[in-house]
Design an enzyme around this catalytic site. Sequence first.
Site, PDB file in Angstrom:
ATOM      1  N   HIS A 109      30.917  28.131  42.022  1.00 28.87           N
ATOM      2  CA  HIS A 109      32.175  27.391  41.913  1.00 28.87           C
ATOM      3  C   HIS A 109      31.919  25.921  42.101  1.00 28.87           C
ATOM      4  CE1 HIS A 109      36.137  25.809  41.854  1.00 28.87           C
ATOM      5  NE2 HIS A 109      36.290  26.786  40.958  1.00 28.87           N
ATOM      6  N   LEU A 144      31.976  36.679  44.306  1.00 31.46           N
ATOM      7  CA  LEU A 144      32.034  38.060  45.088  1.00 31.46           C
ATOM      8  C   LEU A 144      32.353  39.062  43.986  1.00 31.46           C
ATOM      9  CD1 LEU A 144      33.895  37.423  48.354  1.00 31.46           C
ATOM     10  CD2 LEU A 144      31.881  38.027  48.003  1.00 31.46           C
ATOM     11  N   ALA A 145      33.008  38.565  42.806  1.00 24.39           N
ATOM     12  CA  ALA A 145      33.215  39.529  41.797  1.00 24.39           C
ATOM     13  C   ALA A 145      33.467  38.966  40.479  1.00 24.39           C
ATOM     14  CB  ALA A 145      34.731  40.260  42.043  1.00 24.39           C
ATOM     15  N   HIS A 182      36.409  33.075  35.996  1.00 25.65           N
ATOM     16  CA  HIS A 182      35.367  31.852  35.661  1.00 25.65           C
ATOM     17  C   HIS A 182      34.279  32.657  34.966  1.00 25.65           C
ATOM     18  CE1 HIS A 182      37.506  28.509  37.314  1.00 25.65           C
ATOM     19  NE2 HIS A 182      37.362  29.192  38.421  1.00 25.65           N
TER      20      HIS A 182
END
Length: 120
Positions: free
Chosen positions: A9, A70-71, A75
């Site tokens: 990110h 994590l998943a 995004h």
Amino acid sequence: MNSIILFAHGARDPEWARPLQRLRDSVLAQAPAADVRLAFLEFMSPTLAEALDAVALEGATRAEIVPVFLAQGGHVKRDVPLILQAARERHPSLEIVLRDALGESQAVIEAMAICVLARA
């Protein structure tokens, strides 16, 4: 040449990227000849688009994007496909592969469980 782009990110605080730099260094320690780079969605550079442009300019024929998330959230599901489509249009000879979010790997989940249960 193949490239691996560890995509995260990004954050305004540069310290935030240290674990990602350590991840890149760990991958390189296991595969010293690999081309492994970091890229970010926002706040940090290079962006994913910039990283893809760079590997294409340097002659890569394949770029694997590894989302360090994590998943598979918004995004990864919404933003990344748009970025990749634009990159494919700019660099039609570059094969761009989007892998699953790293946190969805069973090995990563198990490693996190070990860390959760570890006693100092």
